[in-house]
Structure formats: C-alpha cells, structure tokens
Design an enzyme around this catalytic site. Structure first.
Site, PDB file in Angstrom:
ATOM      1  NE  ARG A 149      29.210  42.541  48.661  1.00 55.38           N
ATOM      2  CZ  ARG A 149      29.427  43.732  48.355  1.00 55.38           C
ATOM      3  NH1 ARG A 149      29.242  44.069  47.105  1.00 55.38           N
ATOM      4  NH2 ARG A 149      29.922  44.764  49.190  1.00 55.38           N
ATOM      5  CB  THR A 164      27.779  49.605  41.690  1.00 51.99           C
ATOM      6  OG1 THR A 164      28.775  49.287  42.831  1.00 51.99           O
ATOM      7  CG2 THR A 164      26.572  48.646  42.022  1.00 51.99           C
ATOM      8  CB  THR A 175      29.129  46.327  42.129  1.00 46.98           C
ATOM      9  OG1 THR A 175      30.330  47.095  42.279  1.00 46.98           O
ATOM     10  CG2 THR A 175      29.622  45.158  43.217  1.00 46.98           C
ATOM     11  CG  ASN A 214      34.198  48.271  45.605  1.00 44.16           C
ATOM     12  OD1 ASN A 214      32.990  49.007  45.977  1.00 44.16           O
ATOM     13  ND2 ASN A 214      34.920  48.030  46.582  1.00 44.16           N
ATOM     14  CG  ASP A 266      32.095  47.307  49.677  1.00 45.77           C
ATOM     15  OD1 ASP A 266      32.582  48.440  49.650  1.00 45.77           O
ATOM     16  OD2 ASP A 266      31.460  47.125  48.478  1.00 45.77           O
ATOM     17  CB  SER A 291      26.672  45.295  49.353  1.00 45.72           C
ATOM     18  OG  SER A 291      26.228  45.939  48.292  1.00 45.72           O
ATOM     19  CB  SER A 292      25.648  50.501  49.810  1.00 44.60           C
ATOM     20  OG  SER A 292      26.533  50.910  50.900  1.00 44.60           O
ATOM     21  N   GLY A 339      26.574  53.845  42.953  1.00 48.08           N
ATOM     22  CA  GLY A 339      27.055  54.851  43.451  1.00 48.08           C
ATOM     23  C   GLY A 339      27.489  54.760  45.020  1.00 48.08           C
ATOM     24  N   GLY A 340      28.026  53.307  45.413  1.00 51.57           N
ATOM     25  CA  GLY A 340      28.847  53.074  46.671  1.00 51.57           C
ATOM     26  C   GLY A 340      27.653  53.561  47.787  1.00 51.57           C
TER      27      GLY A 340
END
Ligand code: GLY
Length: 568
Positions: free
Chosen positions: A104, A377, A395, A397, A419, A448-449, A469-470
C-alpha cells in the site's frame, strides 16, 4: 416393468436433487466461464492474462506470474494498473500455507493531519484527489520485488521482458478504453498543464505504444527495486512531482518498504476464508458481514430477494459503521480485530435487526468494545499448475489516480491520499467516513477497502476472488462468494450477477440499474429503506477462479469490463 419403475424413480430423485443446487431464479441458461485443467489467470486485460499464463506455461509459479501480470496491467490498463500506486496480495501455497503482502502507498514524511483543510477547516477535496499533493509514496515496485525475492523461481528479466515488449510494440485499445480516455481527457490536460500520451486522439483498435514506460521497465530489469526507490527513475519521479508542487522526497522513496502481514481468516459454514488484513478494511469487514449473515438461511430466501437483500444490507450497515471508527494502519493504531470478528460481538451487533423495518444509520453507530482506547482499482486472480493460488488487488485509487502522468517515465501517479480521513466525519470520494484511526500522519498507510480473497473448502483451495470498486469492493466480493456458495451459480454467473451495496452512510442501498425486481425494491422502500437505482458507478468488476469438483478451474471474468480468463 419393476426395473423401469425403479429407473424412473432414480431419474426423478436425481433431478430433484439437481434442482436443489442452482436456486438462481433466472430464465437464462447458466453461463459457464473458461474452464482449464492446469492453471488460470483472470485479469482486467487479455494481454495481461496472457502474459501471466505464458509465464506459468514456461514453468513459473503463481508468484512469478503475479510480477509479470501486475506490470502488464500497468502497460495495458493504465486506468488502474500501475507502477505509481500500490496494492495487496493474499496467497495460499500448494501446501496450504497462507500469507499476505501489503504494498500500500503511504503518506510522505512532510504530510500532516490537516493538510487538505482550508482556513475554515473544511476539506479541499480536489487537493487530495488531483495532482501532485494527492500522491502517496508508491508501493507497487517494492511489492513485486518482495514477492519475487520470497517465492519467485524465474529471473526478473524473464518475467518483465514480455512486458517491455508489450509497452514498446503496443497494445490494441478497446472500445471501453476509448470511452474512458475520452472521458478523462480534459482532466488530464488540466492536471498536467500539458498534453500527455493518453490525452491524444486515441480510438478503439489503435495500437498504443508507451516507449517511455518500456525504458523505465528496462532500467528496472537492469537495476532492480532500487532503480525506482533510489536510482534514476526515483530521481526523475521526485523532480517531476516537486516541479508540480508535490512533497514526496528521495528520503520518502528510500524509506518505503512492502510489508508481509497475517491475513484475516474466518469460517463461513464449511468455508475457510482468507482475506486482506489492515491497512485494508476488506478482510475485517468481509468477516463481519459474513458472520452476521451466517445464521440466516439465504439459500432458502433466494438470490436478490427481499429477505436476502435486507439481511445482507443490515449486516453491511453495521460492518461499515465499525470500519469508519476502528480501522486504520495497524502500525499506527490499535485495532481490536479479534473482538470485531468474534461471534459474540457480531451476534450482539445484529440484535437490533428488525425484519419489519430498516435500521436507520443515524440510529446506529460503531459497536462498543470494552477496554478499547480509543471507482479505481484492479484485481487479478491466478492459480498455477502446482496448486499455488494468489489474489491481488492493486490501485491508483481514482481512475488514472491523481491524473498526474510522468511523461519521462510513462506512468500515472496515485491519488491514494484521499483514502485517508482528511477530516474525521467528512466523507472521501467514495462517501466513506473515517475517524482518528484513519487520520493523516507521516509514513502512515491510508485505510483501504481492497479485499483480495482466497476461499478453502474441506481444506482445499476453492476460490480466488477480488474486485475494484472503492467502497463497493467488500460487498461485491461478498456477493460473489454467496452467489456460488448459497445460490449454486457458476463462477462466471456469480461475477456477472447484478449487485447492490450499502455502506452505513450515506444511508441508501444502491442497485445496479435495471437489474432488480421492481417489486423487491418497492417492498424495501415500504420497510423504510432508501434506494438508488440511478447511480451509474459500477458496483465491482469482479474476477475470480473456482476450483471445480474434478479439479479443473473455472475463470469468471466480469462482463462489466474487458476482463479475460486464460489458462491451459
Ligand atoms: N483506493 C481504494 C481502496 O484502497 O479502497
């Protein structure tokens, strides 16, 4: 006669048994994805899947294929594939050993908590979403080198040479890419204050070459990870960012490290699910939602029925409320993960669920834990011929990240700083709220998701799945697993099926347009749910691989994109 009667009985009984399996209420015949015996790569671009597959065919393993696929996506899918972003990988080796790597992005050393607030203390969303100030320190090159160091079997040169060829010889633009590039053209010009490779007149079927990216990759083959973090590429990157008003320095790049993490593991009925741990919220939220819905008989409720949607929505609401309060970078904040995913805590969270009416998000906050102090992403899945499996989500973002493109290096930079929770209680670009746990601090990783996930059944690999897809990533992965497990769908049908999403706040269930039974939506409204079918954002673009009972692999490549499954 008697024999005929017995035969008839057997046929009736076996038909009935089969009928019990696929409970999908659809007139359409099930769509089965690509099936291959040995190995499979499913990604957002055919070129990337093929490069990954070729590495496997050459004798490389899933980790080798990961390095090549990740870089091939950076070439052929600049929308989200990247050198200038970051990601997460969850793996399961053939011997059952599991793990995860976090590459990340992180906040630069000069970052500070209120850096995106104006003089009135209000967030300036453009600053965290567009241009040089939005960029977090990229992690992707550190990630692939760390994976290669630990598990790779082929040389970096063997892995990246086909990717250099893809960049230098070019790839064919798809209709979808033409539309996207056209859509973002003005923003590219505005952000870069100049034209860039991707702002030209690019049409579907054109072959697009990225010679500068080819050169960057050649230098990385030659000089390794340090090329990006300490060498010429790093220096060019920092000079360019600073010329555009950014704050990332050579010290930031030099200090960046990918980190091995323990994935989140939990059971759902007879499945063992392995997913990403913080700084992604994916695994924790997925565990919370699945454990909250486990006591409900979704299979008998049916796919996308009122009862199923209601139970899933209520569990999602509660999980996202917890996400916003408790989750952040585990190197900076203490996260009560064990409690958050424990049966007793989650049973308690669902205690106030009333099937007769919607719980209002305004009436629901994060759960109480005693003693606690406190769209872009891309995903790919790979299963190799040796039995190793990986699930990777990576990603920039937003679409094309910060839109800032480094012409001399040939790639876009992320806008991952968005984020973070720029101001606790104020939503980010995905409408997600955050608290102190996800406040900005130097060197901290933003929450993050992303939910790269592997699923075991009876101790064996069963599925590799994930999606962009956030904020909708977690709920899309959830629905895909449920579609196969509870509703008997093929992998392809499971990724194609219409999806819905709820994230606590805003308190609205979003549905893919024109895909849900109007009566179901009306009944939800009658129970007090706010719904939105107009939303045009795609709810996930899932790629997955399912291990079939005979050991073959079925690829599910989402119809919502150019995604492609290839194998051998
Ligand atoms: N940037 C999207 C995510 O990490 O969740």
């Amino acid at each position: 006669m008697r024999i005929l009667y017995v035969l008839l009985l057997i046929i009736i009984v076996s038909c009935k048994k089969n009928q019990e399996l696929p409970v999908v209420k659809t007139e359409k015949k099930p769509v089965i994805g690509v099936i291959e015996k040995n190995a499979m790569v499913v990604s957002a671009r055919e070129e990337a899947s093929k490069i990954g597959r070729d590495i496997l065919k050459k004798g490389g393993n899933a980790f080798d294929a990961m390095v090549a696929t990740e870089m091939a996506l950076a070439v052929a899918y600049p929308y989200a594939g990247n050198l200038g972003g970051g990601g997460f990988m969850v793996y399961r080796k053939a011997d059952g050993q599991v793990g995860a790597i976090d590459y990340r992005e992180k906040a630069p050393l000069a970052a500070f908590k209120d850096m995106y607030l104006d003089e009135n203390g209000d967030p300036i969303s453009e600053k965290s979403q567009l241009g040089a100030m939005a960029v977090g320190v990229p992690g992707t090159i550190a990630g692939i080198f760390e994976v290669h160091k630990k598990f790779g079997t082929l040389s970096i040169e063997e892995l990246l040479t086909p990717v250099v060829a893809l960049a230098e010889d070019g790839y064919v633009i798809t209709e979808m890419q033409e539309k996207r590039l056209h859509h973002f053209k003005e923003l590219f010009l505005e952000t870069n204050k100049d034209t860039i490779l991707y702002a030209g007149t690019i049409k579907a079927k054109d072959t697009l070459k990225n010679v500068m990216l080819g050169k960057t990759l050649r230098r990385i083959i030659e000089n390794g990870k340090d090329e990006f973090y300490k060498g010429e590429t790093g220096r060019k990157l920092v000079d360019y960012l600073q010329s555009k008003g950014g704050i990332i320095t050579m010290e930031d790049l030099g200090k960046y490290e990918a980190k091995w993490r323990n994935p989140i593991q939990f059971s759902y009925k007879d499945l063992n699910i392995i997913s990403m741990s913080p700084p992604s919220s994916g695994g924790v939220c997925l565990a919370q939602i699945m454990k909250m819905i486990e006591p409900y008989d979704l299979k008998s409720y049916g796919h996308n029925t009122l009862k199923s949607i209601q139970v899933i929505t209520e569990a999602e609401r509660r999980a996202y409320a917890d996400r916003s309060f408790y989750l952040g970078d585990p190197d900076f904040v203490k996260i009560p993960i064990d409690t958050l995913i424990s049966d007793s805590y989650l049973a308690d969270r669902m205690n106030n669920f009333d099937p007769n009416k919607a719980t209002l998000s305004t009436d629901l906050s994060y759960g109480t834990i005693p003693g606690y102090e406190s769209s872009e992403t891309t995903h790919y899945s790979i299963v190799d011929q040796f039995g190793n499996a990986i699930s990777v989500t990576t990603t920039l973002n937003g679409a094309y990240g910060s839109k800032l493109y480094v012409p001399e290096l040939g790639f876009f930079l992320n806008n991952e700083m968005d984020d973070f929770s720029a101001k606790p209680g104020t939503p980010n670009m995905f409408g997600l709220l955050g608290a102190e746990a996800n406040a900005i601090a130097p060197e901290k990783r933003m929450l993050s998701s992303m939910t790269p996930t592997l699923v075991e059944k009876e101790g064996k690999l069963w599925m590799s799945v994930g999606t962009p897809g956030g904020s909708t990533i977690i709920t899309s992965v959830l629905q895909t697993i449920l579609n196969v497990k509870e509703f008997g769908m093929s992998m392809q049908d499971a990724v194609n099926a219409p999806r819905f999403h709820h994230q606590w706040l805003p308190d609205v269930v979003i549905f893919e347009p024109n895909s849900f039974d109007k009566k179901v939506i009306d009944s939800l409204k009658a129970k007090g749910y706010k719904t939105n079918e107009e939303e045009t954002r795609v709810i996930g673009k899932v790629d997955g691989i399912l291990v079939l009972p005979n050991g073959s692999l079925e690829g599910g490549a989402d119809r919502r994109g150019d995604d492609t499954a290839v194998g051998f």
